[in-house]
Scaffold this motif. Structure first.
Motif, PDB file in Angstrom:
ATOM      1  N   GLU A  68      25.301  73.162  93.334  1.00  0.00           N
ATOM      2  CA  GLU A  68      26.362  73.484  94.285  1.00  0.00           C
ATOM      3  C   GLU A  68      26.058  72.859  95.649  1.00  0.00           C
ATOM      4  O   GLU A  68      26.927  72.261  96.276  1.00  0.00           O
ATOM      5  N   GLN A  69      24.805  72.966  96.067  1.00  0.00           N
ATOM      6  CA  GLN A  69      24.453  72.412  97.379  1.00  0.00           C
ATOM      7  C   GLN A  69      24.509  70.890  97.388  1.00  0.00           C
ATOM      8  O   GLN A  69      24.788  70.277  98.410  1.00  0.00           O
ATOM      9  N   LEU A  71      26.763  69.211  95.958  1.00  0.00           N
ATOM     10  CA  LEU A  71      28.178  68.934  96.243  1.00  0.00           C
ATOM     11  C   LEU A  71      28.452  69.037  97.739  1.00  0.00           C
ATOM     12  O   LEU A  71      29.123  68.188  98.323  1.00  0.00           O
ATOM     13  N   ARG A 103      29.419  65.462  99.478  1.00  0.00           N
ATOM     14  CA  ARG A 103      30.857  65.229  99.550  1.00  0.00           C
ATOM     15  C   ARG A 103      31.624  66.105 100.534  1.00  0.00           C
ATOM     16  O   ARG A 103      32.837  65.949 100.661  1.00  0.00           O
ATOM     17  N   LYS A 104      30.977  67.042 101.216  1.00  0.00           N
ATOM     18  CA  LYS A 104      31.725  67.894 102.128  1.00  0.00           C
ATOM     19  C   LYS A 104      31.522  67.497 103.586  1.00  0.00           C
ATOM     20  O   LYS A 104      30.470  66.968 103.963  1.00  0.00           O
ATOM     21  N   GLU A 156      33.263  72.010 106.335  1.00  0.00           N
ATOM     22  CA  GLU A 156      33.246  72.556 104.976  1.00  0.00           C
ATOM     23  C   GLU A 156      31.854  73.062 104.601  1.00  0.00           C
ATOM     24  O   GLU A 156      31.703  74.101 103.951  1.00  0.00           O
ATOM     25  N   GLU A 194      36.472  74.628 100.999  1.00  0.00           N
ATOM     26  CA  GLU A 194      36.854  73.730  99.906  1.00  0.00           C
ATOM     27  C   GLU A 194      37.760  72.605 100.375  1.00  0.00           C
ATOM     28  O   GLU A 194      38.298  71.863  99.563  1.00  0.00           O
ATOM     29  N   GLY A 195      37.913  72.513 101.691  1.00  0.00           N
ATOM     30  CA  GLY A 195      38.722  71.415 102.219  1.00  0.00           C
ATOM     31  C   GLY A 195      40.193  71.747 102.320  1.00  0.00           C
ATOM     32  O   GLY A 195      40.978  70.898 102.720  1.00  0.00           O
ATOM     33  N   LYS A 246      30.583  67.568  89.440  1.00  0.00           N
ATOM     34  CA  LYS A 246      31.416  68.655  89.968  1.00  0.00           C
ATOM     35  C   LYS A 246      32.524  68.043  90.809  1.00  0.00           C
ATOM     36  O   LYS A 246      32.321  67.020  91.457  1.00  0.00           O
ATOM     37  N   LEU A 255      35.804  68.637  93.715  1.00  0.00           N
ATOM     38  CA  LEU A 255      36.551  69.458  94.657  1.00  0.00           C
ATOM     39  C   LEU A 255      38.037  69.333  94.311  1.00  0.00           C
ATOM     40  O   LEU A 255      38.452  68.398  93.623  1.00  0.00           O
ATOM     41  N   ASP A 288      40.533  68.368  95.859  1.00  0.00           N
ATOM     42  CA  ASP A 288      41.248  67.155  96.280  1.00  0.00           C
ATOM     43  C   ASP A 288      40.723  65.893  95.591  1.00  0.00           C
ATOM     44  O   ASP A 288      41.097  64.786  95.963  1.00  0.00           O
ATOM     45  N   ARG A 315      37.516  64.787  95.383  1.00  0.00           N
ATOM     46  CA  ARG A 315      36.165  64.346  95.725  1.00  0.00           C
ATOM     47  C   ARG A 315      35.211  64.789  94.629  1.00  0.00           C
ATOM     48  O   ARG A 315      35.361  65.878  94.074  1.00  0.00           O
ATOM     49  N   GLN A 333      31.097  64.899  93.045  1.00  0.00           N
ATOM     50  CA  GLN A 333      29.651  64.725  93.210  1.00  0.00           C
ATOM     51  C   GLN A 333      29.015  64.703  91.837  1.00  0.00           C
ATOM     52  O   GLN A 333      29.122  65.679  91.086  1.00  0.00           O
TER      53      GLN A 333
END
Lengths: 256, 256
Positions: A163-164, A166, A170-171, A175, A252-253, B89, B91, B93, B95, B97
DNA sequence: CGGTAACTTGACTTAAATCAACAATAGTGG
DNA sequence: CCACTATTGTTGATTTAAGTCAAGTTACCG
């Protein structure tokens, strides 16, 4: 920068890791009685449970104490019973990545190799149960539920790490911070604590090194979330969540 | 963008996961005989080994096939026996990872929760051994070495995830790509393959989504490493390493 | 109090992203 | 086997999110 204060005043000469025996010998290892779903000893039958208990050492550490360093021989598995701990990896030039913050019930020091893959340092006064590998190993073989418990804990950490990844890959800054606060809140409720005043036992610099940002960006982003009305900051180690659904949406954007 | 071609021509109606039974029924599950140090069945006594073997399903998948999706009910644990797989994974939108690339001997699909925490998709023609959770679970309890093996695999993945968190959070584009190439080379040698012509079964877009970069940056960085003389690129899916020590130095930020 | 460390805010820079062609490669069917 | 097309990868120009540098504030602690 990011100096770690080496508080080693109570090093036990018989032990390779700086630490000091608990001064609450009668206190139960909290990992074994609180939050039984997420800790080493949960779901063990009573006799096996006692057997595992007999293996443990209890230790207490002051704030900012280095429990072990990346590369140290991995002689123990630790379970945090009170306080909080950060785990981090360093590059040779001092850049740091915090790979996890730990709270009571979490386990650390898992490794296959000879050495720990990260440094573990307390954020505040903390207590741990410590299980020597040499002694825990044969016990695990004869207590299937313990072995399974270890597996479950490792898998849980693995999913958190994914999860981290991600977040980091990508965040955006906002976010990441929103994800971080939402995650702390969720974990607090899992420990039976209230969701909203989220405790931040770590410094802004720690948060930055966890989220792959600078302290300035973390600070600006806190201010921005405050202006959006999602959070309030009564003091620097507490955050009030005014609007958790929006916080999650931001994480989550959603709602650019 | 990043469309996954759903190759589902051979869906078995009795099964929830699109896949097709192996057309090499006599082929041994390679995870059990090659590279015994890093695979599920290594170090098992012979009779237990046979018992575990009897549980497995063998499956073969075409390139770009989605083995399972994030959130699908986690009914099986997979061991890759040939080919390569990516785990990612998403998101909302789009994106993406990528949290891992897998090669023969690697295991995937580990989870505590009901659903898989990532999507698994083949890069090229691949074969897997598949162990149903429902059947594997009781076996694990009665075969301590299997349970331990599962733990070791989970911990190995966890350490790899931590390493990648350092890349994503604190390394530059060049350091990330150098780390990536060095890691692929090391893993190839662990599987008994030559270090130098590193195979890249994944696209530039996959590499970008693994390293938290864009395809343009990945491409530019490849070109730059080529100009530095560290690598040569005979074709887009192979990289020759001319100077591994320098590559490793670059991966850690040495020699700006 | 006074001084240091932690945090915030502002001005400016930069590494990587985005936007936009362009080149190479791999399929596809004539 | 060779066009023709689609896809993938590269390179260049420009923008931008986050980093860096530099003051200020605030909070903490002896």
């Amino acid at each position: 920068m990011n100096a770690s204060f080496d508080v080693r005043e109570s090093r036990d000469p018989a032990d390779t890791e700086g630490s000091r025996p608990s001064d609450h010998p009668t206190q139960l290892c909290r990992i074994c009685d609180i939050n039984r779903e997420t800790s080493i000893c949960s779901r063990l039958p009573k006799d096996e449970f006692t057997r595992v208990l007999s293996l443990r050492d209890q230790f207490q550490f002051p704030p900012l104490h280095t429990i072990f360093r990346e590369g140290d021989r991995a002689a123990h598995i630790y379970a945090l019973t009170s306080g909080s701990v950060k785990l981090y990896k360093l590059l040779s030039d001092g850049r740091r990545q915090i790979v996890g913050f730990l709270f009571p019930g979490d386990v650390f020091g898992l490794t296959n190799l000879g050495g720990y893959p990260y440094t573990a340092e307390t954020l505040n006064q903390s207590s741990t149960c410590r299980f020597p590998q040499k002694v825990l190993d044969p016990t695990r073989e004869s207590v299937p539920m313990l072995e399974r418990r270890m597996f479950d804990l490792a898998v849980r950490e693995l999913m958190r790490a994914h999860e981290q990844m991600l977040w980091l890959g990508r965040k955006t800054a906002q976010e990441r911070l929103a994800s971080f606060l939402a995650s702390l809140a969720r974990r607090a409720t899992e420990r039976g604590q209230p969701e909203s005043p989220v405790a931040l036992p770590m410094s802004r610099s720690d948060i930055a090194d966890f989220l792959g940002l600078t302290i300035e960006t973390v600070s600006r982003t806190f201010t921005h979330l405050k202006k959006l009305g999602v959070i309030m900051i009564p003091d620097n180690s507490h955050v009030m969540l005014n609007n958790v659904p929006l916080l999650i949406k931001l994480s989550e954007g959603g709602a650019e």
